[in-house]
Design a protein around this motif. Sequence first.
Motif, PDB file in Angstrom:
ATOM      1  N   GLY A   8      -1.512   8.762 -11.501  1.00  0.00           N
ATOM      2  CA  GLY A   8      -2.003  10.022 -11.658  1.00  0.00           C
ATOM      3  C   GLY A   8      -3.558   9.925 -10.967  1.00  0.00           C
ATOM      4  N   SER A   9      -3.793  11.292 -10.209  1.00  0.00           N
ATOM      5  CA  SER A   9      -5.373  11.167  -9.946  1.00  0.00           C
ATOM      6  C   SER A   9      -6.167  11.301 -10.895  1.00  0.00           C
ATOM      7  CB  SER A   9      -5.439  12.531  -8.911  1.00  0.00           C
ATOM      8  OG  SER A   9      -6.747  12.628  -8.535  1.00  0.00           O
ATOM      9  N   SER A  10      -7.391  10.497 -10.532  1.00  0.00           N
ATOM     10  CA  SER A  10      -8.435  10.165 -11.653  1.00  0.00           C
ATOM     11  C   SER A  10      -9.631  11.025 -11.354  1.00  0.00           C
ATOM     12  CB  SER A  10      -8.966   8.795 -11.634  1.00  0.00           C
ATOM     13  OG  SER A  10      -9.513   8.727 -10.212  1.00  0.00           O
ATOM     14  N   ILE A  11      -9.477  11.985 -10.162  1.00  0.00           N
ATOM     15  CA  ILE A  11     -10.399  12.964  -9.663  1.00  0.00           C
ATOM     16  C   ILE A  11     -10.407  14.068 -10.507  1.00  0.00           C
ATOM     17  CG2 ILE A  11     -11.371  14.305  -7.650  1.00  0.00           C
ATOM     18  CD1 ILE A  11     -11.425  11.048  -7.205  1.00  0.00           C
TER      19      ILE A  11
ATOM     20  N   PRO B 130       0.900  -1.239  -0.061  1.00  0.00           N
ATOM     21  CA  PRO B 130       0.067  -0.080   0.073  1.00  0.00           C
ATOM     22  C   PRO B 130       0.750   1.221   0.092  1.00  0.00           C
ATOM     23  CG  PRO B 130      -0.771  -1.542   1.554  1.00  0.00           C
ATOM     24  CD  PRO B 130       0.351  -2.122   1.023  1.00  0.00           C
ATOM     25  N   TRP B 131       1.764   1.146   0.600  1.00  0.00           N
ATOM     26  CA  TRP B 131       2.840   2.443   0.778  1.00  0.00           C
ATOM     27  C   TRP B 131       3.353   2.694  -0.633  1.00  0.00           C
ATOM     28  CZ3 TRP B 131       7.545   4.266  -0.594  1.00  0.00           C
ATOM     29  CH2 TRP B 131       8.035   5.516   0.078  1.00  0.00           C
ATOM     30  N   ILE B 132       3.861   1.712  -1.347  1.00  0.00           N
ATOM     31  CA  ILE B 132       4.408   2.067  -2.727  1.00  0.00           C
ATOM     32  C   ILE B 132       3.280   2.335  -3.650  1.00  0.00           C
ATOM     33  CG2 ILE B 132       5.267   0.416  -4.624  1.00  0.00           C
ATOM     34  CD1 ILE B 132       6.887  -1.473  -2.862  1.00  0.00           C
ATOM     35  N   TYR B 133       2.154   1.899  -3.675  1.00  0.00           N
ATOM     36  CA  TYR B 133       1.137   2.269  -4.444  1.00  0.00           C
ATOM     37  C   TYR B 133       0.592   3.661  -4.219  1.00  0.00           C
ATOM     38  CZ  TYR B 133      -3.674   3.215  -6.003  1.00  0.00           C
ATOM     39  OH  TYR B 133      -4.787   3.745  -6.881  1.00  0.00           O
ATOM     40  N   SER B 134       0.500   3.993  -2.747  1.00  0.00           N
ATOM     41  CA  SER B 134       0.056   5.564  -2.404  1.00  0.00           C
ATOM     42  C   SER B 134       1.097   6.495  -2.500  1.00  0.00           C
ATOM     43  CB  SER B 134      -0.765   5.577  -1.029  1.00  0.00           C
ATOM     44  OG  SER B 134       0.409   5.352  -0.224  1.00  0.00           O
ATOM     45  N   ASN B 135       2.516   6.158  -2.628  1.00  0.00           N
ATOM     46  CA  ASN B 135       3.166   7.235  -2.995  1.00  0.00           C
ATOM     47  C   ASN B 135       4.073   7.102  -4.162  1.00  0.00           C
ATOM     48  OD1 ASN B 135       3.942   8.515   0.062  1.00  0.00           O
ATOM     49  ND2 ASN B 135       3.705   6.438   0.572  1.00  0.00           N
ATOM     50  N   ILE B 136       3.982   5.782  -4.897  1.00  0.00           N
ATOM     51  CA  ILE B 136       4.574   5.863  -6.063  1.00  0.00           C
ATOM     52  C   ILE B 136       3.748   5.583  -7.281  1.00  0.00           C
ATOM     53  CG2 ILE B 136       6.804   5.029  -7.302  1.00  0.00           C
ATOM     54  CD1 ILE B 136       8.076   4.331  -4.534  1.00  0.00           C
ATOM     55  N   VAL B 137       3.380   4.494  -7.184  1.00  0.00           N
ATOM     56  CA  VAL B 137       2.434   4.035  -8.401  1.00  0.00           C
ATOM     57  C   VAL B 137       1.357   4.790  -8.514  1.00  0.00           C
ATOM     58  CG1 VAL B 137       1.226   1.791  -9.377  1.00  0.00           C
ATOM     59  CG2 VAL B 137       3.393   1.578  -7.952  1.00  0.00           C
ATOM     60  N   GLY B 138       0.578   4.998  -7.792  1.00  0.00           N
ATOM     61  CA  GLY B 138      -0.562   5.696  -7.942  1.00  0.00           C
ATOM     62  C   GLY B 138      -0.282   7.416  -8.321  1.00  0.00           C
ATOM     63  N   PRO B 139       0.383   8.082  -7.511  1.00  0.00           N
ATOM     64  CA  PRO B 139       0.637   9.380  -7.876  1.00  0.00           C
ATOM     65  C   PRO B 139       1.461   9.581  -8.879  1.00  0.00           C
ATOM     66  CG  PRO B 139       1.477   9.080  -5.773  1.00  0.00           C
ATOM     67  CD  PRO B 139       0.820   7.788  -6.061  1.00  0.00           C
TER      68      PRO B 139
ATOM     69  N   VAL C   3      -4.665  12.878  -4.577  1.00  0.00           N
ATOM     70  CA  VAL C   3      -6.133  12.875  -4.283  1.00  0.00           C
ATOM     71  C   VAL C   3      -6.923  11.867  -5.050  1.00  0.00           C
ATOM     72  CG1 VAL C   3      -8.139  14.407  -4.812  1.00  0.00           C
ATOM     73  CG2 VAL C   3      -6.278  15.550  -3.910  1.00  0.00           C
ATOM     74  N   GLY C   4      -7.636  11.214  -4.083  1.00  0.00           N
ATOM     75  CA  GLY C   4      -8.313   9.891  -4.502  1.00  0.00           C
ATOM     76  C   GLY C   4      -7.541   8.563  -4.451  1.00  0.00           C
ATOM     77  N   ILE C   5      -6.131   8.675  -4.119  1.00  0.00           N
ATOM     78  CA  ILE C   5      -5.193   7.731  -3.938  1.00  0.00           C
ATOM     79  C   ILE C   5      -4.934   7.512  -2.552  1.00  0.00           C
ATOM     80  CG2 ILE C   5      -2.872   6.990  -4.444  1.00  0.00           C
ATOM     81  CD1 ILE C   5      -3.381   8.375  -7.245  1.00  0.00           C
ATOM     82  N   ALA C   6      -4.509   8.429  -1.841  1.00  0.00           N
ATOM     83  CA  ALA C   6      -4.275   8.473  -0.286  1.00  0.00           C
ATOM     84  C   ALA C   6      -5.149   9.391   0.566  1.00  0.00           C
ATOM     85  CB  ALA C   6      -2.949   8.487  -0.220  1.00  0.00           C
ATOM     86  N   THR C   7      -5.609   9.102   1.658  1.00  0.00           N
ATOM     87  CA  THR C   7      -6.340   9.846   2.494  1.00  0.00           C
ATOM     88  C   THR C   7      -5.477  10.470   3.475  1.00  0.00           C
ATOM     89  OG1 THR C   7      -7.181   8.158   3.607  1.00  0.00           O
ATOM     90  CG2 THR C   7      -8.868   9.325   1.656  1.00  0.00           C
ATOM     91  N   GLN C   8      -4.475   9.855   3.911  1.00  0.00           N
ATOM     92  CA  GLN C   8      -3.615  10.407   4.846  1.00  0.00           C
ATOM     93  C   GLN C   8      -1.999  10.205   4.178  1.00  0.00           C
ATOM     94  OE1 GLN C   8      -3.954  10.833   8.631  1.00  0.00           O
ATOM     95  NE2 GLN C   8      -6.034  10.905   8.254  1.00  0.00           N
ATOM     96  N   THR C   9      -1.513  11.694   3.837  1.00  0.00           N
ATOM     97  CA  THR C   9      -0.532  11.373   2.802  1.00  0.00           C
ATOM     98  C   THR C   9       0.540  12.580   3.252  1.00  0.00           C
ATOM     99  OG1 THR C   9       0.466  11.458   0.411  1.00  0.00           O
ATOM    100  CG2 THR C   9      -1.750  12.793   1.135  1.00  0.00           C
ATOM    101  N   ALA C  10       2.016  12.267   3.145  1.00  0.00           N
ATOM    102  CA  ALA C  10       2.923  13.068   3.177  1.00  0.00           C
ATOM    103  C   ALA C  10       2.754  14.103   1.697  1.00  0.00           C
ATOM    104  CB  ALA C  10       4.317  12.462   3.104  1.00  0.00           C
TER     105      ALA C  10
END
Length: 322
Positions: free
Chosen positions: A42-45, A29-38, A266-273
């Motif tokens: 990219g944010s789909s919102i 989940p860390w890799i997804y919300s900090n690297i793969v997702g953003p 946004v839309g990927i992580a709700t608590q994020t650095a």
Amino acid sequence: MEDNARLLSLLGSIAIGILGFQFCRKVLPWIYSNIVGPKLMGSSIKLDALGKWAVVTGSTDGIGKAYARQLARKGLNLVLISRSLEKLTLVAKEIRDEFSVEVRIIDVDFTGSEQIYERIRNETAGLDVGVLVNNVGISYNHPEYFVDCCNNDPQFLRNIVSANVHSVTHMTAIYLPGMVVKRKGLIINISSTAGVIPNPLLCVYSATKAFVNKFSDDLQTEYKQHGIIIQSVQPGFVATNMSKIRKPTLFAPSPDTYVKSALATVGIATQTAGYLPHALLQLAIHFTEAVCGEQFARNVVLKNILSTRKRALRRQEKEKQK
Ligand SMILES: NC(=O)c1ccc[n+]([C@@H]2O[C@H](COP(=O)([O-])OP(=O)(O)OC[C@H]3O[C@@H](n4cnc5c(N)ncnc54)[C@H](OP(=O)(O)O)[C@@H]3O)[C@@H](O)[C@H]2O)c1
């Protein structure tokens, strides 16, 4: 011998199983919300589909101004709320000229009484607000022991809670009901890495930021099914007036660099650095806590903050002598 070998292989399998489980539960989940997702997806919102207007507090400088500019670039009209009317007028003109969006301004001091929220409610009544950025926040002048910082300035205790905590809850109370009716909306609450790691000598500030994380987290659970995103963003150092860092670096980026990166979550992580180097910094501290013990990590941070305090006091002394 054979029994020992079997026992060892069983223990080895259990250890690998635990490591594998922890990897899937925490690392992926860390890799997804900090690297793969953003970074890769990219944010789909679509922010402009959430409503025509965005409200940003503390929007004449630093991180708040960078959010305002990025939201205007995406086509949202803006309500800018800050303390200084003169700065608000300048920033509003700059954004109108550059992005051709509507910009309204409200000058309020978030350390003031609750009446400011009635004014904000009245002056924005009827606007289709899709995005709220609760950015305004104040901190210590420099890291200081609680007794020294607060006995000399008791008003500061009230002000910091008003600006960092009450602003978040009261602004949310104004705009969340409209979002619930529309079943869409985004609330971005600017917290701080100080709210998730040990942070002595700034303890009132870091406690207000921990409040923002907890409030956002539980509110997200309440309103997720209503289609609303509530995100708590936890920056490390960003080069702004508050941090007194003039020149951006990799670990203290410019507000624009930081906010571009944070908006991609946004839309990927709700608590994020909100920014990979800051996420790595949080990870390094949590890793130190896990491997060397919490007390060791606290002592490392304390030593670091004490030397920042020493430098700040020396600077203050020099300025007094001028
Ligand atoms: N910079 C960092 O390293 C850092 C790190 C972690 C978290 N954060 C958080 O990020 C947020 C923004 O910080 P920043 O560094 O961008 O700050 P900044 O550059 O000092 O800008 C602060 C903004 O808030 C406004 N403001 C300050 N006090 C106010 C008050 N009492 N009432 C109304 N408006 C007020 C200022 O407007 P006027 O000048 O017109 O008053 C300005 O627009 C804060 O919540 C902070 O805690 C910052």
